[in-house]
Design an enzyme around this catalytic site. Structure first.
Site, PDB file in Angstrom:
ATOM      1  N   GLY A 224       1.189  -1.538  -0.383  1.00 18.04           N
ATOM      2  CA  GLY A 224       0.069   0.200   0.143  1.00 18.04           C
ATOM      3  C   GLY A 224       0.866   1.173   0.376  1.00 18.04           C
TER       4      GLY A 224
ATOM      5  N   GLN B 234       2.857  10.111   1.034  1.00 18.16           N
ATOM      6  CA  GLN B 234       4.231   9.537   1.543  1.00 18.16           C
ATOM      7  C   GLN B 234       4.884   9.660   0.274  1.00 18.16           C
ATOM      8  OE1 GLN B 234       2.546   5.425   2.614  1.00 18.16           O
ATOM      9  NE2 GLN B 234       4.551   5.108   3.723  1.00 18.16           N
TER      10      GLN B 234
ATOM     11  N   CYS C  66       5.395  -0.130   7.397  1.00 18.68           N
ATOM     12  CA  CYS C  66       4.723   1.125   6.740  1.00 18.68           C
ATOM     13  C   CYS C  66       6.158   1.469   5.690  1.00 18.68           C
ATOM     14  CB  CYS C  66       4.073   2.735   7.440  1.00 18.68           C
ATOM     15  SG  CYS C  66       4.410   3.563   6.698  1.00 18.68           S
ATOM     16  N   LEU C  67       6.217   1.872   4.599  1.00 18.12           N
ATOM     17  CA  LEU C  67       7.289   2.285   4.010  1.00 18.12           C
ATOM     18  C   LEU C  67       8.283   3.847   4.612  1.00 18.12           C
ATOM     19  CD1 LEU C  67       6.464   1.185   0.622  1.00 18.12           C
ATOM     20  CD2 LEU C  67       7.451  -0.112   1.416  1.00 18.12           C
TER      21      LEU C  67
ATOM     22  N   HIS D 113      -4.614   0.976   6.854  1.00 13.46           N
ATOM     23  CA  HIS D 113      -3.496   1.909   7.733  1.00 13.46           C
ATOM     24  C   HIS D 113      -3.273   3.036   6.393  1.00 13.46           C
ATOM     25  CE1 HIS D 113       1.464   1.407   8.081  1.00 13.46           C
ATOM     26  NE2 HIS D 113       0.843   2.382   6.454  1.00 13.46           N
ATOM     27  N   GLU D 114      -4.463   2.749   5.058  1.00 13.50           N
ATOM     28  CA  GLU D 114      -3.798   3.795   4.110  1.00 13.50           C
ATOM     29  C   GLU D 114      -4.770   4.829   4.186  1.00 13.50           C
ATOM     30  OE1 GLU D 114      -0.992   3.732   2.136  1.00 13.50           O
ATOM     31  OE2 GLU D 114      -0.740   1.298   3.120  1.00 13.50           O
TER      32      GLU D 114
ATOM     33  N   HIS E  53      -3.197   7.245   6.823  1.00 14.86           N
ATOM     34  CA  HIS E  53      -2.255   7.980   6.522  1.00 14.86           C
ATOM     35  C   HIS E  53      -2.872   9.073   5.788  1.00 14.86           C
ATOM     36  CE1 HIS E  53       1.561   6.481   5.979  1.00 14.86           C
ATOM     37  NE2 HIS E  53       1.548   5.166   5.625  1.00 14.86           N
TER      38      HIS E  53
HETATM   39 NI    NI Z   1       1.969   3.511   5.563  1.00 19.87          NI
END
Ligand code: NI
Length: 169
Positions: A45, A50, A92-93, A134-135, A138
């Site tokens: 995701g 991000q 998470c990236l 989660h997304e 963000h």
């Molecule tokens: Ni994330």
């Protein structure tokens, strides 16, 4: 084009995104870039903040490029229904190497627009439900470590500071 993924503590990650209002070729290009950037980083995701863009847009692909039908684009998404509970580890990236268990709904229904601006609804459970939550977090400027206990969050922040000092962040 692969975009650079920003890491905590970049302020764009903790600021709510602006709604997407233009459904044009530029948006399609951005979505393509987001998938490409997510695959390059081996993520499932990726949300627009991000890559440094404060906009309500996220892409998800649990198959990590294996099944084209698994690609999901959510523009201006909202969770309209939640049910049950799950407690699983997330990463998470934007928080590389950090993993912690987060409490989430087990099943969610999301209402969103597609890349053309058409509204649709999509349901997910287990991992997909977690990815949606989660997304969408963000897009509200919420990183997953805001959803763990203060004690665990302190440990995470300490781990990040240690990596920063070692030049590993
Ligand atoms: Ni994330």
């Amino acid at each position: 084009m692969v975009r650079k993924i920003v890491k905590y503590p970049d302020p764009v990650l903790e600021k709510p995104g602006e709604p997407v209002t233009e459904f044009d070729d530029e948006l399609q290009k951005l979505v393509d870039d987001m998938f490409e950037s997510m695959y390059a980083a081996k993520g499932i995701g990726l949300a627009a903040p991000q890559i440094g863009l404060s906009r309500r847009l996220t892409v998800i692909d649990l198959s990590v490029k294996e099944r084209p039908e698994d690609k999901i684009v959510l523009v201006n998404p909202e969770i309209i229904h939640k049910a049950g509970k799950q407690y699983e580890e997330e990463g998470c990236l934007s928080l590389p190497e950090i993993r912690e268990k987060v409490s989430r709904a087990a099943k969610v229904k999301v209402r969103a627009q597609d890349v053309k601006g058409e509204w649709f609804e999509v349901e997910g459970e287990e991992l997909l439900a977690r990815a949606f939550q989660h997304e969408i977090d963000h897009l509200d400027g919420i990183l997953f470590f805001r959803r763990v206990s203060a004690l665990k969050r302190d440990l995470i922040l300490r781990q990040i500071r240690k990596m920063q000092k070692a030049g590993e962040w």
